[in-house]
Structure formats: structure tokens, C-alpha cells
Design a protein around this motif. Structure first.
Motif, short mmCIF file in Angstrom:
data_model
loop_
_atom_site.label_atom_id
_atom_site.label_comp_id
_atom_site.label_asym_id
_atom_site.label_seq_id
_atom_site.Cartn_x
_atom_site.Cartn_y
_atom_site.Cartn_z
N HIS A 426 -27.78 -66.15 -25.88
CA HIS A 426 -28.09 -66.99 -24.72
C HIS A 426 -29.59 -66.99 -24.43
O HIS A 426 -30.16 -68.03 -24.08
N ILE A 427 -30.22 -65.84 -24.60
CA ILE A 427 -31.66 -65.74 -24.36
C ILE A 427 -32.43 -66.63 -25.32
O ILE A 427 -33.41 -67.29 -24.94
N SER A 429 -31.50 -69.42 -26.55
CA SER A 429 -31.38 -70.80 -26.05
C SER A 429 -32.30 -71.03 -24.86
O SER A 429 -32.92 -72.09 -24.74
N ASP A 430 -32.40 -70.03 -23.98
CA ASP A 430 -33.27 -70.16 -22.81
C ASP A 430 -34.73 -70.29 -23.22
O ASP A 430 -35.47 -71.08 -22.62
N HIS A 433 -35.23 -73.75 -24.48
CA HIS A 433 -35.28 -74.71 -23.38
C HIS A 433 -36.66 -74.73 -22.72
O HIS A 433 -37.13 -75.78 -22.28
N ARG A 536 -38.13 -75.71 -14.16
CA ARG A 536 -37.07 -75.40 -15.12
C ARG A 536 -37.53 -74.34 -16.12
O ARG A 536 -36.71 -73.57 -16.63
N ASP A 539 -36.77 -71.40 -14.36
CA ASP A 539 -35.33 -71.21 -14.35
C ASP A 539 -34.85 -70.51 -15.62
O ASP A 539 -33.98 -69.64 -15.59
N SER A 540 -35.45 -70.88 -16.76
CA SER A 540 -35.10 -70.23 -18.04
C SER A 540 -35.51 -68.76 -18.02
O SER A 540 -34.77 -67.89 -18.51
N CYS A 541 -36.69 -68.49 -17.45
CA CYS A 541 -37.13 -67.09 -17.32
C CYS A 541 -36.14 -66.30 -16.47
O CYS A 541 -35.81 -65.15 -16.77
N LYS A 543 -32.94 -66.87 -16.05
CA LYS A 543 -31.69 -66.64 -16.79
C LYS A 543 -31.83 -65.45 -17.75
O LYS A 543 -30.89 -64.69 -17.95
N ILE A 544 -33.03 -65.32 -18.34
CA ILE A 544 -33.27 -64.20 -19.26
C ILE A 544 -33.23 -62.88 -18.48
O ILE A 544 -32.63 -61.90 -18.93
#
Length: 568
Positions: A426-427, A429-430, A433, A536, A539-541, A543-544
């Protein structure tokens, strides 16, 4: 071949298969029980040659293979995580560590193999605590090793009686070099010096026709022992194919260590026989030969290591001279850390995958800086750099996901390690992104330059402020990924809340400028889209950070649940 002969061969091959399976199962159990401590331990004990040797001994004892240890070390050297002198010192120790199984066989610990199998099976099936389950697997596999040796010994009795066997070892006594080739061939076929030693010890314990000697004898066994050490280097050579020069040099050092050691010892076989008999128990030869072989194997590697240890620098210079540096420059989109040779060792495979994701994050971080330069300063070259870096990030993400999926496909993952691998997918992908958002901003920068748009000083300052916050978050994110620090991760979440407040504030300020007619309405869409894409990235940061926190909490909850279950 008669039916009895066929049965003997099938029994021997079957027991060998069980032995190798038991060895792999024991390695798997030991790795799972040791967990991430193995990686931390290895990094602590490679600071000087002496501690490097100790690290090699213990790592080979856990992995139950000097070949597996060497392959792992070659992977680390190839990835740039370990230098050549460190790698050589670990390999010297690994050759000692791999002799432990032969010592256990010689001490006849396996006489109680059914007890080990029963205890190990019971623990593996009925224990609730994960670590005890892995210890149970290790004990069960240990018993399985000695069950296979017991079965093997039955077939060896028949083989020892063959006249061809007697003639072979008479030839080896007369021409020791044949024994070296025989030992090398055994390790090549079995892909394990440990398995070769088990076969040799079992055959040596068979009684010669005179009723008190071993069918082999120590003099004939020694060159075979030396040869098994040479044969086990082939796995390392295969692992170094296509790897950087230092990885090839590591494999070359492994070969030189064993070949030169064998060459030296071949001149002193009579003296070495006397030494081994002196330090081993006394008794009829067939009764003590297994101990003698185990001691000969151990002391060959110990003495060889003591000889080479002061000359590690010389050995390193020699392999550098033999294999000059002809590495082509690694293309930026080619993975630097991913090594499929150690995919069955999840502790180290996960470490390498994390390093590759960090490298990928560095490219994404550079994309943020170039997107900022392209939009704020109108730098066309920075915009083109964003496109080039996006290609790199996309390719690295594809390779990283393939590698992580391959780790999942192994049977060696613990529940916690599986959770880490899932989080890393998942990371990846983040991070990808984040790159996509930078590409969107670069597209707006191109449009801005093409149409000659001029934002107000206030709007430019706000976008600059937003970029600065995203840059801070990206830096913190990389530290969170590398250090897996929950406090840093929570700090990153706080930075994201700050960014959310900033986005709301900037939108309101822009609306106010529109009312004051200090900003052109035609730039509104571009302004809000740029701010949204920067948000965004944050936002990815976030999520990580959440993935790392989730992993840490998963581990803590598992430990708490196990303690609660144990208590009741």
C-alpha cells in the motif's frame, strides 16, 4: 540391479530428501523465532572483522547453511548495504557455523529423535503463543533430521559391504585429490555441505571387514570433507551472476577461502589426522569416526578462519584484482536493493524492499521540488524533470510490488511479517500517487507558461507556503518509513491536520481576493487545483504514517493478546 539394491538406493535418496526438508524446516522455524532480531544483530556485529566472524557463525547456525548465509551477504553487498571486508568476515564465520549440525550428529543427540518429534509436534500444534509455535517447529524439524539419519544408516550398511565402496576409499587413501573431487561433487549434487557431511558420517560408521575399523577411515574422509567445503561455494557463484562487481568479489572470496584452505591442509593430512584423533574420544575407529569427522570439519574451518582473519585486507585486494570494476552505471529505474535470491528469508527481504521504497520516495520528493520550481518559477527544465522522474517512480513501484508479492508467496512469513508486507504494498501505491499529483501540477505549470498567466504575489506566496508544508511532510514521511518510529508517524499526522487547515485558509483568502478584484477569476480553477494536488501529496504521506502506526499497533496488540491468553 536386483530388487534389494533398488530398495537400498530409494531408501538412501528418500532419507536424504527428509534430511534436507528437515534442515529447511528447522531454518524456517529458527528464522521465525528470531524475527527481526536477526537483522539488527547482523548490523551490530559487522563493525570489525572479529565480530563479523561471530555474526557469520550465528547467522549460518540459524539459517542452517553457509550457502544461504553467503547468498544473503552477496545480496547485501549488491545492494550497497554492506562493504566487501564486512562480507568476507561474515563468510569466514559462516563456514564455522555450518559445522554445528555435524557436531550434533556426532554427539548422537538424535538417539532420542522420537522424543524431539513428539515434543516439537505437540508444541507446534497446541501452543497458542506464536513464538512457541515456531520453537516447536524447530524441535520437530530437529527430530526429523535424526529420523532421516537413522533411516539413512540402514541403507549405508548395505552400501558399505559393496566391493566397489571398499575400492573407492582405498583409491582415495592413495590419491587424496580424488577425495576432494568426490566431496565437491557430493555438495554440488546435494546443494548442501551439511547433507554431504551427514552421508559421510553415516557411511564412515559402518564396520570394515576386519570388525573394528571404519569402512572409510579418517585419512580417506579428510579430503572428502575439504571437498564438501568447495562444493558449497557454487550456490554463491550462481547468486552473484549478473550482480555488481563487489557481489562477484564476495563469491570469489568464498571460493578462495575454501580452495586455498584445502590446498594447505592437503600437505598436512597425516599431522591433521594425529591432531583430530588426539582431541577426539578414544575407542574403536567405527565407534568414534563420526566425532572425528565432525571435529575435522569444525577445526578445518576454525583454523582456516584464524589463518585468513589477519589477512582479510589482503584477500579483499586480491579479489578486487581478480575481478576488476567493470560495472555499467545502473539505470535509475532499475531496482538497487531487490534481491530474489534471499526471498525465502523474509526478515532480510522486507528490509531490502523497504530500502527500495525509500529510494522510490526520494525520487517522489525530488518531483515535489521540481513541481514547485516549475510552477512558481516557470522553470521548463524542472517540468521536464518531473516527467522523467515519474517514469522512474512508476517502474520502481511495479518492481517493488512484484518483489513484495513474491515474499507473500513464500511459506516462511510470520503473521506480523505478512502484515508488514501488505502495508509496504500500500505504501508503494501511496508514493506513486505522490508522483501523479506532481505530474498534475507540472501540467498546470506548462499551461501557465504557455498562456503567460501571472498570479498575484499573494497567490504565489500561498502556493509557495503550501509546497513548503508538503516538502516538510515528505521529509518526515521518509524518516517514518526508515525508522518506523510511532512518535514521528504521529507528528506527520499532526502536520497533515495543519495542511488541512492551511488549505481551508488559503481558499478563503482567494475568495476574498476575488471579491476585492485583486485576482483574476480565470485563474481560480488552476489555483484551487494546484492547492488540492499539493494537499493530496500530504494525504499520501498521511496514509504512509497510518500504515506504519497500524503495523506497530498490530505487533503490540498481538503481544498483548498472547499475554492475556497465557494468563488465562
Amino acid at each position: 540391479m536386483d530388487r534389494n539394491g533398488f530398495q537400498v538406493i530409494m531408501t538412501l535418496l528418500g532419507s536424504l530428501a527428509v534430511f534436507i526438508y528437515g534442515m529447511n524446516l528447522m531454518s524456517d522455524g529458527l528464522q521465525k523465532a528470531a524475527g527481526d532480531k536477526m537483522r539488527k544483530f547482523l548490523s551490530l556485529l559487522t563493525r570489525n572483522p572479529l565480530t563479523g566472524v561471530l555474526a557469520g557463525i550465528l547467522t549460518a547456525a540459524v539459517l542452517q547453511s553457509s550457502s544461504a548465509t553467503t547468498v544473503m551477504v552477496i545480496g547485501f553487498v549488491s545492494a550497497g548495504l554492506m562493504n566487501l571486508p564486512q562480507a568476507v568476515s561474515i563468510i569466514l564465520g559462516a563456514n564455522i557455523g555450518t559445522t554445528i549440525t555435524a557436531q550434533l550428529i556426532a554427539f548422537q543427540v538424535g538417539d532420542y529423535f522420537w522424543i524431539f518429534i513428539l515434543i516439537g509436534f505437540t508444541m507446534h500444534i497446541f501452543m497458542k503463543k506464536e513464538n512457541w509455535v515456531h520453537i516447536g517447529q524447530t524441535i520437530f524439524a530437529f527430530g526429523l533430521l535424526f529420523l532421516s539419519i537413522y533411516i539413512m544408516s540402514e541403507s549405508m550398511k548395505r552400501i558399505a559391504l559393496l566391493p566397489e565402496t571398499t575400492q573407492l576409499f582405498l583409491t582415495v587413501k592413495e590419491w587424496p585429490v580424488i577425495g576432494v573431487f568426490l566431496g565437491t561433487a557430493m555438495s554440488l549434487v546435494l546443494q548442501s555441505s551439511t547433507a554431504s557431511m551427514a552421508v559421510l558420517q553415516n557411511l564412515a560408521e559402518q564396520i570394515d571387514s576386519n570388525g573394528f575399523s571404519s569402512v572409510i577411515g579418517l585419512e580417506a574422509a579428510l579430503p572428502i570433507i575439504f571437498g564438501t567445503n568447495i562444493g558449497t561455494t557454487i550456490t554463491a557463484v550462481a547468486a552473484s551472476v549478473g550482480a555488481p562487481s563487489d557481489a562477484k568479489r564476495t563469491a570469489a572470496a568464498h571460493i578462495l577461502f575454501n580452495v586455498v584452505g584445502t590446498f594447505l591442509f592437503m600437505f598436512f593430512i597425516p599431522a591433521y589426522c594425529w591432531f583430530i584423533r588426539y582431541i577426539s574420544p578414544s575407542g574403536l575407529e567405527y565407534q568414534v569416526i563420526a566425532r572425528q569427522i565432525a571435529n575435522a570439519h569444525t577445526f578445518f574451518n576454525v583454523i582456516n578462519t584464524l589463518i585468513f582473519l589477519p589477512f582479510i585486507g589482503v584477500l579483499v585486494k586480491l579479489v578486487i584484482k581478480i575481478i576488476p570494476d567493470k560495472d555499467a552505471d545502473r539505470l535509475p529505474w532499475q531496482p538497487q536493493y531487490l534481491d530474489y535470491n534471499i526471498i525465502d528469508q523474509p526478515v532480510f527481504a522486507i528490509h531490502l524492499a523497504t530500502k527500495e521504497l525509500l529510494r522510490m520516495a526520494e525520487f517522489a520528493f525530488q518531483m515535489i521540488k521540481n513541481a514547485k520550481k516549475g510552477f512558481i518559477a516557470g522553470d521548463a527544465e524542472a517540468v521536464r524533470n518531473v516527467a522523467r522522474e515519474e517514469e522512474i517512480v512508476n517502474r520502481l513501484q511495479e518492481e517493488a510490488v512484484k518483489y513484495l508479492a513474491s515474499i507473500f508467496a513464500t511459506d516462511t512469513l510470520t503473521e506480523h511479517q505478512g502484515n508488514i508486507v501488505s502495508g509496504l504494498i500500500h505504501i508503494s501505491s501511496d508514493i506513486e500517487h505522490m508522483g501523479d499529483n506532481c505530474v498534475n501540477i507540472a501540467a498546470f505549470a506548462e499551461e501557465k507558461m504557455k498562456n503567460g498567466y501571472e498570479f498575484s504575489d499573494a497567490a504565489c506566496a500561498e502556493i509557495y507556503e503550501c509546497f513548503d508544508q508538503a516538502t516538510r511532510m515528505a521529509r518526515t514521511m521518509m524518516r517514518v518509513l526508515e525508522e518506523r518510529d510511532i512518535h514521528l508517524a504521529k507528528e506527520l499526522l499532526a502536520q497533515k491536520k495543519e495542511m488541512n487547515r492551511m488549505e481551508e485558509r488559503l481558499k478563503k483568502q482567494h475568495i476574498r481576493r476575488l471579491y476585492d478584484k485583486s485576482c483574476s477569476p480565470e485563474f481560480t480553477v488552476m489555483y484551487t487545483d494546484v492547492i488540492h494536488n499539493i494537499e493530496r501529496i500530504g494525504d499520501s504521506c498521511k496514509k504512509i504514517a497510518e500504515a506504519v502506526i497500524s503495523d506497530i499497533q498490530f505487533k503490540e496488540n498481538n503481544m498483548a493478546n498472547k499475554e492475556f491468553k497465557d494468563a488465562i
